[in-house]
Structures are given as C-alpha cells and as structure tokens.
Design a protein around this motif. Structure first.
Motif, PDB file in Angstrom:
ATOM      1  N   LEU A   1       0.843  -1.195   0.000  1.00  0.00           N
ATOM      2  CA  LEU A   1       0.000   0.000   0.000  1.00  0.00           C
ATOM      3  C   LEU A   1       0.881   1.249   0.000  1.00  0.00           C
ATOM      4  N   PRO A   2       0.484   2.283  -0.714  1.00  0.00           N
ATOM      5  CA  PRO A   2       1.278   3.520  -0.744  1.00  0.00           C
ATOM      6  C   PRO A   2       1.059   4.367   0.509  1.00  0.00           C
ATOM      7  N   TRP A   3       1.422   3.838   1.646  1.00  0.00           N
ATOM      8  CA  TRP A   3       1.198   4.459   2.945  1.00  0.00           C
ATOM      9  C   TRP A   3       1.804   5.854   3.029  1.00  0.00           C
ATOM     10  N   HIS A   4       2.904   6.068   2.327  1.00  0.00           N
ATOM     11  CA  HIS A   4       3.612   7.348   2.419  1.00  0.00           C
ATOM     12  C   HIS A   4       2.818   8.508   1.826  1.00  0.00           C
ATOM     13  N   ARG A   5       1.799   8.213   1.047  1.00  0.00           N
ATOM     14  CA  ARG A   5       0.984   9.259   0.431  1.00  0.00           C
ATOM     15  C   ARG A   5      -0.168   9.727   1.313  1.00  0.00           C
ATOM     16  N   VAL A   6      -0.280   9.184   2.499  1.00  0.00           N
ATOM     17  CA  VAL A   6      -1.373   9.531   3.408  1.00  0.00           C
ATOM     18  C   VAL A   6      -0.810  10.386   4.547  1.00  0.00           C
ATOM     19  N   ILE A   7      -1.446  11.543   4.767  1.00  0.00           N
ATOM     20  CA  ILE A   7      -0.992  12.494   5.782  1.00  0.00           C
ATOM     21  C   ILE A   7      -2.187  12.932   6.619  1.00  0.00           C
ATOM     22  N   ASN A   8      -1.940  13.735   7.623  1.00  0.00           N
ATOM     23  CA  ASN A   8      -3.055  14.165   8.467  1.00  0.00           C
ATOM     24  C   ASN A   8      -3.784  15.363   7.840  1.00  0.00           C
ATOM     25  N   SER A   9      -4.856  15.767   8.458  1.00  0.00           N
ATOM     26  CA  SER A   9      -5.723  16.810   7.903  1.00  0.00           C
ATOM     27  C   SER A   9      -5.084  18.198   7.892  1.00  0.00           C
ATOM     28  N   LYS A  10      -3.954  18.345   8.559  1.00  0.00           N
ATOM     29  CA  LYS A  10      -3.221  19.617   8.544  1.00  0.00           C
ATOM     30  C   LYS A  10      -2.172  19.643   7.430  1.00  0.00           C
ATOM     31  N   GLY A  11      -2.071  18.534   6.692  1.00  0.00           N
ATOM     32  CA  GLY A  11      -1.045  18.435   5.653  1.00  0.00           C
ATOM     33  C   GLY A  11       0.296  18.011   6.203  1.00  0.00           C
ATOM     34  N   GLU A  12       0.302  17.487   7.407  1.00  0.00           N
ATOM     35  CA  GLU A  12       1.545  17.131   8.085  1.00  0.00           C
ATOM     36  C   GLU A  12       1.784  15.631   8.112  1.00  0.00           C
ATOM     37  N   ILE A  13       3.047  15.287   8.127  1.00  0.00           N
ATOM     38  CA  ILE A  13       3.420  13.901   8.399  1.00  0.00           C
ATOM     39  C   ILE A  13       3.142  13.674   9.874  1.00  0.00           C
ATOM     40  N   GLY A  14       2.346  12.688  10.164  1.00  0.00           N
ATOM     41  CA  GLY A  14       1.941  12.449  11.543  1.00  0.00           C
ATOM     42  C   GLY A  14       2.841  11.504  12.311  1.00  0.00           C
ATOM     43  N   ILE A  15       3.788  10.899  11.647  1.00  0.00           N
ATOM     44  CA  ILE A  15       4.675   9.926  12.290  1.00  0.00           C
ATOM     45  C   ILE A  15       5.690  10.654  13.155  1.00  0.00           C
ATOM     46  N   LYS A  16       5.823  10.224  14.381  1.00  0.00           N
ATOM     47  CA  LYS A  16       6.754  10.856  15.317  1.00  0.00           C
ATOM     48  C   LYS A  16       8.127  10.181  15.325  1.00  0.00           C
ATOM     49  N   GLU A  17       8.181   8.912  15.015  1.00  0.00           N
ATOM     50  CA  GLU A  17       9.437   8.159  15.042  1.00  0.00           C
ATOM     51  C   GLU A  17      10.328   8.631  13.887  1.00  0.00           C
ATOM     52  N   ASP A  18      11.546   9.047  14.208  1.00  0.00           N
ATOM     53  CA  ASP A  18      12.431   9.704  13.244  1.00  0.00           C
ATOM     54  C   ASP A  18      12.656   8.935  11.947  1.00  0.00           C
ATOM     55  N   GLU A  19      12.993   7.663  12.046  1.00  0.00           N
ATOM     56  CA  GLU A  19      13.315   6.890  10.848  1.00  0.00           C
ATOM     57  C   GLU A  19      12.125   6.803   9.890  1.00  0.00           C
ATOM     58  N   LEU A  20      10.944   6.505  10.427  1.00  0.00           N
ATOM     59  CA  LEU A  20       9.756   6.428   9.577  1.00  0.00           C
ATOM     60  C   LEU A  20       9.346   7.797   9.048  1.00  0.00           C
ATOM     61  N   PHE A  21       9.513   8.835   9.874  1.00  0.00           N
ATOM     62  CA  PHE A  21       9.210  10.194   9.439  1.00  0.00           C
ATOM     63  C   PHE A  21      10.050  10.548   8.210  1.00  0.00           C
ATOM     64  N   PHE A  22      11.356  10.347   8.307  1.00  0.00           N
ATOM     65  CA  PHE A  22      12.233  10.695   7.199  1.00  0.00           C
ATOM     66  C   PHE A  22      12.022   9.792   5.993  1.00  0.00           C
ATOM     67  N   SER A  23      11.634   8.555   6.233  1.00  0.00           N
ATOM     68  CA  SER A  23      11.315   7.644   5.142  1.00  0.00           C
ATOM     69  C   SER A  23      10.102   8.162   4.358  1.00  0.00           C
ATOM     70  N   GLN A  24       9.060   8.585   5.083  1.00  0.00           N
ATOM     71  CA  GLN A  24       7.862   9.114   4.429  1.00  0.00           C
ATOM     72  C   GLN A  24       8.170  10.420   3.712  1.00  0.00           C
ATOM     73  N   LYS A  25       8.888  11.302   4.371  1.00  0.00           N
ATOM     74  CA  LYS A  25       9.216  12.591   3.753  1.00  0.00           C
ATOM     75  C   LYS A  25      10.057  12.384   2.492  1.00  0.00           C
ATOM     76  N   SER A  26      11.041  11.517   2.551  1.00  0.00           N
ATOM     77  CA  SER A  26      11.889  11.241   1.389  1.00  0.00           C
ATOM     78  C   SER A  26      11.087  10.648   0.239  1.00  0.00           C
ATOM     79  N   ALA A  27      10.172   9.740   0.560  1.00  0.00           N
ATOM     80  CA  ALA A  27       9.344   9.124  -0.477  1.00  0.00           C
ATOM     81  C   ALA A  27       8.464  10.167  -1.163  1.00  0.00           C
ATOM     82  N   LEU A  28       7.879  11.067  -0.379  1.00  0.00           N
ATOM     83  CA  LEU A  28       7.052  12.128  -0.955  1.00  0.00           C
ATOM     84  C   LEU A  28       7.890  13.077  -1.804  1.00  0.00           C
ATOM     85  N   GLU A  29       9.038  13.468  -1.300  1.00  0.00           N
ATOM     86  CA  GLU A  29       9.908  14.367  -2.056  1.00  0.00           C
ATOM     87  C   GLU A  29      10.386  13.728  -3.353  1.00  0.00           C
TER      88      GLU A  29
END
Length: 88
Positions: free
Chosen positions: A32-60
C-alpha cells in the motif's frame, strides 16, 4: 489524501485512526502507498524519526514540496476523488 478522506471513502468519516492502524499493519504485505497519506493539517503524523524521514523522502522523490519541515500545502497536493463530494 488524508486519513480522514480514506475513512470517509471506506464509509466512516470518524475512522481515521483505524486507517492509521490498517496502513501500519498491512502496507508492507499488500504494498500500500502508505507514504501518500498524511493528516488533515497536511503534516506527516509519524513521530518516530526513521519512519518520518522515510515518508518525507518518499514524498519528495515524487515531487512533493514541503512548506515547512513537516507539512505540505493541501490546496496544491491533496487528491479529491471524483466519486465523493468532500471527505475533509
């Protein structure tokens, strides 16, 4: 899309947290393209650093630009499926 949008598409606008659980537990198995799902504020909701940067990198890597360290412009990037009027 936001977690709330996906919950609304699934039939329950109040089930955003369940969407988080499903994406967390089933994304790898079902690719599933989990990295394309964000919260209603347009923010990455993941707090854990590694997953946060993984999602941000995938989106970028898909051309998404962040307007802050954690947020994107929903007006520019949010997907609105044609089969629903408004899920936000």
């Amino acid at each position: 899309m936001t977690y709330g949008q996906i919950a609304a598409l699934a039939g329950n606008r109040r089930a955003a947290r369940q969407v988080v659980r499903v994406l967390h537990s089933m994304s790898k198995k079902h690719k599933l393209p989990w990295h394309r799902v964000i919260n209603s504020k347009g923010e990455i909701g993941i707090k854990e650093d590694e997953l946060f940067f993984s999602q941000k990198s995938a989106l970028e890597s898909e051309g998404i630009e962040f307007n802050s360290e954690i947020a994107i412009n929903l007006d520019e990037y949010q997907h609105h499926p044609k089969n629903i009027a408004d899920t936000t």
